[in-house]
Design an enzyme around this catalytic site. Structure first.
Site, mmCIF file in Angstrom:
data_model
loop_
_atom_site.group_PDB
_atom_site.id
_atom_site.type_symbol
_atom_site.label_atom_id
_atom_site.label_comp_id
_atom_site.label_asym_id
_atom_site.label_seq_id
_atom_site.Cartn_x
_atom_site.Cartn_y
_atom_site.Cartn_z
ATOM 1 N N HIS A 95 -8.352 3.751 -0.358
ATOM 2 C CA HIS A 95 -8.925 3.168 -1.572
ATOM 3 C C HIS A 95 -7.801 2.703 -2.491
ATOM 4 O O HIS A 95 -6.847 3.438 -2.735
ATOM 5 C CB HIS A 95 -9.772 4.226 -2.291
ATOM 6 C CG HIS A 95 -10.226 3.819 -3.649
ATOM 7 N ND1 HIS A 95 -11.318 3.005 -3.860
ATOM 8 C CD2 HIS A 95 -9.735 4.104 -4.878
ATOM 9 C CE1 HIS A 95 -11.476 2.813 -5.156
ATOM 10 N NE2 HIS A 95 -10.536 3.464 -5.799
ATOM 11 N N ARG A 107 -10.283 -10.324 -10.950
ATOM 12 C CA ARG A 107 -9.355 -9.304 -11.459
ATOM 13 C C ARG A 107 -9.337 -8.135 -10.485
ATOM 14 O O ARG A 107 -10.271 -7.348 -10.434
ATOM 15 C CB ARG A 107 -9.772 -8.805 -12.843
ATOM 16 C CG ARG A 107 -8.968 -7.574 -13.313
ATOM 17 C CD ARG A 107 -9.239 -7.232 -14.765
ATOM 18 N NE ARG A 107 -10.640 -6.978 -15.049
ATOM 19 C CZ ARG A 107 -11.196 -5.756 -15.131
ATOM 20 N NH1 ARG A 107 -10.464 -4.665 -14.962
ATOM 21 N NH2 ARG A 107 -12.481 -5.632 -15.406
ATOM 22 N N ASP A 144 -13.964 -11.005 -13.862
ATOM 23 C CA ASP A 144 -13.575 -11.429 -15.211
ATOM 24 C C ASP A 144 -12.084 -11.755 -15.283
ATOM 25 O O ASP A 144 -11.450 -11.606 -16.321
ATOM 26 C CB ASP A 144 -13.948 -10.343 -16.235
ATOM 27 C CG ASP A 144 -13.295 -9.000 -15.927
ATOM 28 O OD1 ASP A 144 -12.453 -8.933 -14.989
ATOM 29 O OD2 ASP A 144 -13.607 -8.020 -16.607
ATOM 30 N N CYS A 203 -5.028 1.025 6.656
ATOM 31 C CA CYS A 203 -5.171 2.492 6.678
ATOM 32 C C CYS A 203 -6.468 2.965 6.037
ATOM 33 O O CYS A 203 -6.712 4.160 5.948
ATOM 34 C CB CYS A 203 -3.980 3.148 5.988
ATOM 35 S SG CYS A 203 -3.936 2.895 4.205
ATOM 36 N N CYS A 249 0.851 -1.192 0.000
ATOM 37 C CA CYS A 249 0.000 0.000 0.000
ATOM 38 C C CYS A 249 0.888 1.244 0.000
ATOM 39 O O CYS A 249 1.793 1.362 0.824
ATOM 40 C CB CYS A 249 -0.886 -0.018 1.248
ATOM 41 S SG CYS A 249 -1.861 1.485 1.476
ATOM 42 N N CYS A 284 0.404 3.137 3.548
ATOM 43 C CA CYS A 284 0.836 2.605 4.857
ATOM 44 C C CYS A 284 1.870 1.496 4.781
ATOM 45 O O CYS A 284 2.404 1.079 5.804
ATOM 46 C CB CYS A 284 -0.374 2.126 5.652
ATOM 47 S SG CYS A 284 -1.002 0.516 5.111
ATOM 48 N N CYS A 339 -7.540 -0.954 1.632
ATOM 49 C CA CYS A 339 -6.490 -1.454 2.533
ATOM 50 C C CYS A 339 -7.048 -1.498 3.950
ATOM 51 O O CYS A 339 -7.572 -0.508 4.452
ATOM 52 C CB CYS A 339 -5.277 -0.527 2.477
ATOM 53 S SG CYS A 339 -3.992 -0.945 3.693
ATOM 54 N N CYS A 373 -8.216 -4.802 -9.947
ATOM 55 C CA CYS A 373 -7.816 -3.730 -10.849
ATOM 56 C C CYS A 373 -7.413 -2.541 -9.971
ATOM 57 O O CYS A 373 -8.275 -1.877 -9.384
ATOM 58 C CB CYS A 373 -9.035 -3.409 -11.719
ATOM 59 S SG CYS A 373 -8.758 -2.136 -12.931
ATOM 60 N N HIS A 376 -10.702 -1.516 -7.679
ATOM 61 C CA HIS A 376 -11.919 -2.335 -7.650
ATOM 62 C C HIS A 376 -11.577 -3.766 -8.029
ATOM 63 O O HIS A 376 -10.528 -4.029 -8.623
ATOM 64 C CB HIS A 376 -12.970 -1.769 -8.616
ATOM 65 C CG HIS A 376 -13.519 -0.442 -8.190
ATOM 66 N ND1 HIS A 376 -12.915 0.746 -8.541
ATOM 67 C CD2 HIS A 376 -14.585 -0.115 -7.406
ATOM 68 C CE1 HIS A 376 -13.607 1.756 -8.003
ATOM 69 N NE2 HIS A 376 -14.624 1.259 -7.313
ATOM 70 N N CYS A 423 -6.530 -3.871 -19.339
ATOM 71 C CA CYS A 423 -7.553 -2.910 -18.937
ATOM 72 C C CYS A 423 -6.946 -1.533 -18.658
ATOM 73 O O CYS A 423 -7.669 -0.559 -18.495
ATOM 74 C CB CYS A 423 -8.327 -3.412 -17.721
ATOM 75 S SG CYS A 423 -7.401 -3.344 -16.173
HETATM 76 FE FE FE Z 1 -2.756 1.024 3.580
#
Ligand code: FE
Length: 132
Positions: free
Chosen positions: A103, A119, A110, A100, A48, A51, A97, A121, A106, A66
């Site tokens: 975001h 997947r 597929d 922390c 991440c 963090c 995550c 992504c 997603h 993609c």
């Molecule tokens: Fe994190």
């Protein structure tokens, strides 16, 4: 369980670049094919970017075409939380995550059929590749 990290919005703004802040803390998405890890193939662990918690392994990275780094699994199910996301007129599953609450991207169903079929992504800017 890993200890949670809790920082104020001001602290995140200070720590992260503006683009990283927009993605990690405000659920923005980087432009497709713009991220530095889209075509990355070197071995290591993707942590991440906020963090440092280990999230994905290069062993499960694959070319989904993609425009974002894609993985068919996580390193540890306890390190990510999946949340329903109904923003932008879509129904998607957000990947967050657990340490922390940033975001990451997603997850879609597929992915590679011969693996998990998933997947993940993920935005390059949400990741920090730590080579083994
Ligand atoms: Fe994190």
């Amino acid at each position: 369980m890993t200890a949670k990290i809790s920082k104020s919005d001001a602290e995140w703004r200070k720590q992260l670049s503006p683009d990283q802040y927009a993605i990690l803390r405000r659920q923005a998405t980087e432009r497709p094919f713009s991220g530095k890890y889209v075509h990355e193939k070197s071995p290591g662990t993707y942590a991440c970017a906020a963090c440092g918690q280990a999230l994905f392994s290069s062993d499960t990275k694959y070319d989904s075409r993609c425009g974002w780094p894609s993985f068919w699994d996580v390193v540890d199910g306890d390190h990510v939380e999946l949340r329903e996301d109904r923003s932008h007129g879509m129904r998607r599953i957000e990947v967050v995550c657990t340490r922390c609450e940033s975001h990451l991207g997603h997850v879609f169903d597929d992915g590679p059929r011969d693996k998990t079929g998933m997947r993940y992504c993920i935005n390059s800017l949400a990741l920090d590749l730590q080579n083994d």
